[in-house]
Design a protein around this motif. Sequence first.
Motif, short mmCIF file in Angstrom:
data_model
loop_
_atom_site.label_atom_id
_atom_site.label_comp_id
_atom_site.label_asym_id
_atom_site.label_seq_id
_atom_site.Cartn_x
_atom_site.Cartn_y
_atom_site.Cartn_z
N ALA A 47 0.83 -1.20 0.00
CA ALA A 47 0.00 0.00 0.00
C ALA A 47 0.87 1.25 0.00
O ALA A 47 2.07 1.18 0.21
N GLN A 48 0.21 2.38 -0.25
CA GLN A 48 0.91 3.66 -0.24
C GLN A 48 0.11 4.65 0.61
O GLN A 48 -1.11 4.74 0.49
N ARG A 49 0.82 5.39 1.45
CA ARG A 49 0.22 6.42 2.29
C ARG A 49 0.21 7.73 1.50
O ARG A 49 1.26 8.20 1.06
N PHE A 50 -0.96 8.32 1.33
CA PHE A 50 -1.08 9.50 0.48
C PHE A 50 -0.79 10.80 1.20
O PHE A 50 -0.79 11.86 0.59
N SER A 51 -0.47 10.76 2.49
CA SER A 51 -0.06 11.99 3.17
C SER A 51 1.39 12.34 2.85
O SER A 51 1.75 13.50 2.79
N ASP A 52 2.23 11.31 2.62
CA ASP A 52 3.65 11.57 2.36
C ASP A 52 4.27 10.70 1.27
O ASP A 52 5.44 10.85 0.96
N GLY A 53 3.52 9.77 0.69
CA GLY A 53 4.02 8.94 -0.40
C GLY A 53 4.71 7.66 0.02
O GLY A 53 5.14 6.88 -0.83
N PHE A 54 4.84 7.42 1.32
CA PHE A 54 5.51 6.21 1.79
C PHE A 54 4.78 4.97 1.30
O PHE A 54 3.56 4.90 1.34
N GLN A 55 5.54 3.98 0.81
CA GLN A 55 4.98 2.70 0.39
C GLN A 55 5.51 1.61 1.31
O GLN A 55 6.67 1.65 1.72
N GLY A 56 4.66 0.63 1.60
CA GLY A 56 5.10 -0.47 2.43
C GLY A 56 4.04 -1.55 2.52
O GLY A 56 2.93 -1.40 2.03
N GLY A 57 4.43 -2.64 3.15
CA GLY A 57 3.52 -3.76 3.32
C GLY A 57 2.62 -3.55 4.53
O GLY A 57 3.07 -3.09 5.57
N ASN A 58 1.35 -3.86 4.34
CA ASN A 58 0.37 -3.77 5.42
C ASN A 58 -0.34 -5.10 5.56
O ASN A 58 -0.55 -5.80 4.56
N GLY A 59 -0.72 -5.44 6.76
CA GLY A 59 -1.53 -6.63 6.97
C GLY A 59 -2.83 -6.52 6.20
O GLY A 59 -3.42 -5.45 6.11
N LYS A 60 -3.27 -7.62 5.61
CA LYS A 60 -4.46 -7.59 4.77
C LYS A 60 -5.73 -7.27 5.55
O LYS A 60 -6.76 -6.99 4.97
#
Length: 70
Positions: free
Chosen positions: A47-60
């Motif tokens: 997933a990607q966080r739209f507040s700062d652009g960080f991408q990473g794995g998240n629990g489903k």
Amino acid sequence: KVPTQSQLDKMYRNKDKGALKDTFNVTGSLSAGWYWSSRFYFSLGWAQRFSDGFQGGNGKNYDSSLRLVM
């Protein structure tokens, strides 16, 4: 379809332009402001966080947003 990691990043980079302006939730850190991609990393959704652009794995099991692409 669910966007690829690169399509999602392109949406993030253009989130304040044209028809995309003000259409994304950019607040919060978990789970608000996060959008799913079609990529999976081991047992995590990517997933990607739209507040700062960080991408990473998240629990489903996180209640993240989803923006479909054509």
